[in-house]
Design a protein around this motif. Structure first.
Motif, PDB file in Angstrom:
ATOM      1  N   LEU A   3     -89.295  92.988 -16.178  1.00  0.00           N
ATOM      2  CA  LEU A   3     -88.409  92.478 -15.127  1.00  0.00           C
ATOM      3  C   LEU A   3     -89.574  92.783 -14.420  1.00  0.00           C
ATOM      4  O   LEU A   3     -89.348  92.097 -13.073  1.00  0.00           O
ATOM      5  N   ARG A   4     -88.950  94.365 -13.774  1.00  0.00           N
ATOM      6  CA  ARG A   4     -89.737  94.871 -12.855  1.00  0.00           C
ATOM      7  C   ARG A   4     -91.323  94.485 -12.321  1.00  0.00           C
ATOM      8  O   ARG A   4     -91.286  94.549 -11.065  1.00  0.00           O
ATOM      9  N   ARG A   5     -91.752  94.543 -13.372  1.00  0.00           N
ATOM     10  CA  ARG A   5     -93.513  94.345 -13.414  1.00  0.00           C
ATOM     11  C   ARG A   5     -93.263  92.441 -12.571  1.00  0.00           C
ATOM     12  O   ARG A   5     -93.892  92.381 -11.294  1.00  0.00           O
ATOM     13  N   LEU A   6     -92.299  91.560 -13.495  1.00  0.00           N
ATOM     14  CA  LEU A   6     -92.904  90.167 -12.597  1.00  0.00           C
ATOM     15  C   LEU A   6     -92.003  90.124 -11.170  1.00  0.00           C
ATOM     16  O   LEU A   6     -91.743  89.335 -10.119  1.00  0.00           O
ATOM     17  N   CYS A   7     -90.810  91.332 -10.340  1.00  0.00           N
ATOM     18  CA  CYS A   7     -89.474  91.107  -9.960  1.00  0.00           C
ATOM     19  C   CYS A   7     -89.325  91.892  -8.761  1.00  0.00           C
ATOM     20  O   CYS A   7     -89.098  91.794  -7.390  1.00  0.00           O
ATOM     21  N   GLY A   8     -90.551  92.910  -9.075  1.00  0.00           N
ATOM     22  CA  GLY A   8     -89.556  94.293  -8.602  1.00  0.00           C
ATOM     23  C   GLY A   8     -89.196  95.201  -8.830  1.00  0.00           C
ATOM     24  O   GLY A   8     -88.360  94.746  -9.499  1.00  0.00           O
ATOM     25  N   ALA A   9     -89.555  96.429  -8.189  1.00  0.00           N
ATOM     26  CA  ALA A   9     -88.428  97.493  -8.504  1.00  0.00           C
ATOM     27  C   ALA A   9     -87.254  97.406  -8.084  1.00  0.00           C
ATOM     28  O   ALA A   9     -85.761  97.572  -8.721  1.00  0.00           O
ATOM     29  N   GLU A  10     -86.789  96.467  -6.740  1.00  0.00           N
ATOM     30  CA  GLU A  10     -85.265  96.262  -6.771  1.00  0.00           C
ATOM     31  C   GLU A  10     -84.282  95.172  -7.310  1.00  0.00           C
ATOM     32  O   GLU A  10     -83.376  95.622  -7.904  1.00  0.00           O
ATOM     33  N   ALA A  11     -85.347  94.573  -8.151  1.00  0.00           N
ATOM     34  CA  ALA A  11     -84.056  93.178  -8.912  1.00  0.00           C
ATOM     35  C   ALA A  11     -83.675  93.808 -10.003  1.00  0.00           C
ATOM     36  O   ALA A  11     -83.012  94.072 -10.560  1.00  0.00           O
ATOM     37  N   ALA A  12     -84.880  94.612 -10.718  1.00  0.00           N
ATOM     38  CA  ALA A  12     -84.571  95.192 -11.864  1.00  0.00           C
ATOM     39  C   ALA A  12     -83.443  96.509 -11.679  1.00  0.00           C
ATOM     40  O   ALA A  12     -82.402  96.726 -12.541  1.00  0.00           O
ATOM     41  N   ASN A  13     -84.191  97.422 -10.201  1.00  0.00           N
ATOM     42  CA  ASN A  13     -82.460  97.947 -10.061  1.00  0.00           C
ATOM     43  C   ASN A  13     -80.931  97.455 -10.264  1.00  0.00           C
ATOM     44  O   ASN A  13     -80.141  97.868 -10.866  1.00  0.00           O
ATOM     45  N   HIS A  14     -81.202  95.909  -9.751  1.00  0.00           N
ATOM     46  CA  HIS A  14     -79.921  95.679 -10.006  1.00  0.00           C
ATOM     47  C   HIS A  14     -79.232  95.006 -10.639  1.00  0.00           C
ATOM     48  O   HIS A  14     -78.197  95.313 -11.369  1.00  0.00           O
ATOM     49  N   VAL A  15     -80.418  94.928 -11.495  1.00  0.00           N
ATOM     50  CA  VAL A  15     -79.640  94.455 -12.929  1.00  0.00           C
ATOM     51  C   VAL A  15     -79.430  95.593 -13.854  1.00  0.00           C
ATOM     52  O   VAL A  15     -78.302  95.846 -14.448  1.00  0.00           O
ATOM     53  N   ALA A  16     -80.253  96.396 -13.924  1.00  0.00           N
ATOM     54  CA  ALA A  16     -79.770  97.591 -14.686  1.00  0.00           C
ATOM     55  C   ALA A  16     -77.948  98.451 -13.985  1.00  0.00           C
ATOM     56  O   ALA A  16     -77.305  98.377 -14.758  1.00  0.00           O
ATOM     57  N   ARG A  17     -78.372  97.909 -12.714  1.00  0.00           N
ATOM     58  CA  ARG A  17     -76.511  98.339 -12.110  1.00  0.00           C
ATOM     59  C   ARG A  17     -74.964  97.442 -13.032  1.00  0.00           C
ATOM     60  O   ARG A  17     -74.700  98.097 -13.298  1.00  0.00           O
TER      61      ARG A  17
END
Length: 331
Positions: free
Chosen positions: A178-192
């Motif tokens: 997800l981070r590779r495709l959409c960026g760190a902020e998107a992955a961080n949001h999903v992780a949160r």
């Protein structure tokens, strides 16, 4: 690095008779959660039955009815094999053919936990390094000698094929993609939203003896690590951090490895890369400024680490994942 697309990525998750519901839920949760407040869905998710059974039985005593069969793999950008039978039995020919066809067409293949077995049986791991659950690494290596099985990592990103260790490592692997495709902020949001760690490196050990603080020394370590993430621009050495945690160097090193599963050097690099990515996604600071604030010291060092770790440059990353349309600083 894979650039973002204006259209949702189509994800096909393979379900099979007798599977564990948690394994199926991992990719569904990660790729089915919106990547930010008010954001459009980044993925179009389909669960696909691997056989004619309907409903599919699960190990939890209830059944599931997939809306699609293996034919849906033909239109997927990403195919996830979230697990496999505990006895690692041979996969049906129809599944193997569908996996091979999807990969030939250009789909990324993601094998979580024992899902590495059918993907390896399809020949898609030949000549590659792969991960699987620690209890099955020897069997995977025995059956598929052309696969370089790494028993000590959480996940392996080999570009168009990704593999992971057990169920929790599957979350890490999916968040990484997800981070590779959409960026760190998107992955961080999903992780949160899922209340999980936003990023664990793939090379981290599968065995983390005590992932949460359980003693006063662990609590001091957690406080030091939180302090480090707020002062990444500074140099950090084991002796100084051990003193801040009121520990000996040896004790600090042991607790750090137990808590993170990796070395201080690798952990720091991961934190600095994550901070740099967030800055590139959300602001227009010059690359030299990003490098300084993230603790790389120079733009050259930042570019080298981006190239090694992400196969891209800071400027290309910003162009791909910038959340606004304003002009970006060169770099």
């Amino acid at each position: 690095m894979t650039r973002t697309s204006p259209l949702p990525h189509r994800v096909a998750v393979v379900a099979f008779d007798g599977m564990t519901p948690f394994h199926l839920s991992v990719p569904c949760l990660v790729f089915g959660t919106r990547p930010g407040p008010g954001a459009r869905p980044a993925f179009e998710l389909s669960v696909c039955g691997a056989g004619p059974e309907a409903p599919l039985a699960t190990s939890a005593g209830f059944g599931i009815v997939p809306q699609h069969g293996l034919e849906a793999l033909a239109g997927a950008d990403i195919v996830v094999m979230p697990a496999w039978h505990d006895d690692c039995r041979p996969a049906p020919l129809a599944l193997l053919d569908a996996l091979r066809a999807a990969h030939r067409r250009g789909a990324s293949i993601v094998a979580l936990c024992l899902g590495a077995f059918p993907v390896a049986e399809a020949g898609l791991l030949d000549g590659r390094t792969a991960a699987t659950h620690w209890a099955a690494t020897a069997e995977l290596a025995r059956r598929h000698p052309r696969v370089r099985v790494d028993p000590d990592v959480l996940y392996v990103d080999d570009g168009d094929v990704l593999t992971s260790a057990g169920a929790a490592a599957g979350i890490d692997c999916c968040l990484h993609l997800l981070r590779r495709l959409c960026g760190a902020e998107a992955a961080n949001h999903v992780a949160r939203m899922l209340v999980v760690a936003p990023h664990r490196q793939g090379g981290q050990a599968q065995f983390i003896e005590r992932p949460l603080p359980v003693s006063p020394s662990d609590g001091r370590l957690a406080a030091v690590l939180e302090w480090v993430t707020r002062h990444l621009a500074q140099e950090h050495a084991i002796d100084g951090l051990a003193e801040r945690a009121a520990m000996s160097r040896r004790n600090f090193t042991r607790h750090f490895r137990q808590a993170t599963g990796t070395s201080l050097k690798q952990w720091l690099l991961a934190q600095r890369l994550a901070h740099a990515r967030r800055m590139l996604e959300s602001g227009d600071a010059a690359i030299e400024v990003v490098a300084q604030e993230a603790g790389f010291g120079s733009a050259l060092s930042l570019r080298q680490h981006f190239r090694t770790t992400l196969q891209t440059t800071p400027a290309a990353y910003r162009k791909a994942f910038r959340r606004d349309a304003g002009p970006a600083a060169p770099g």
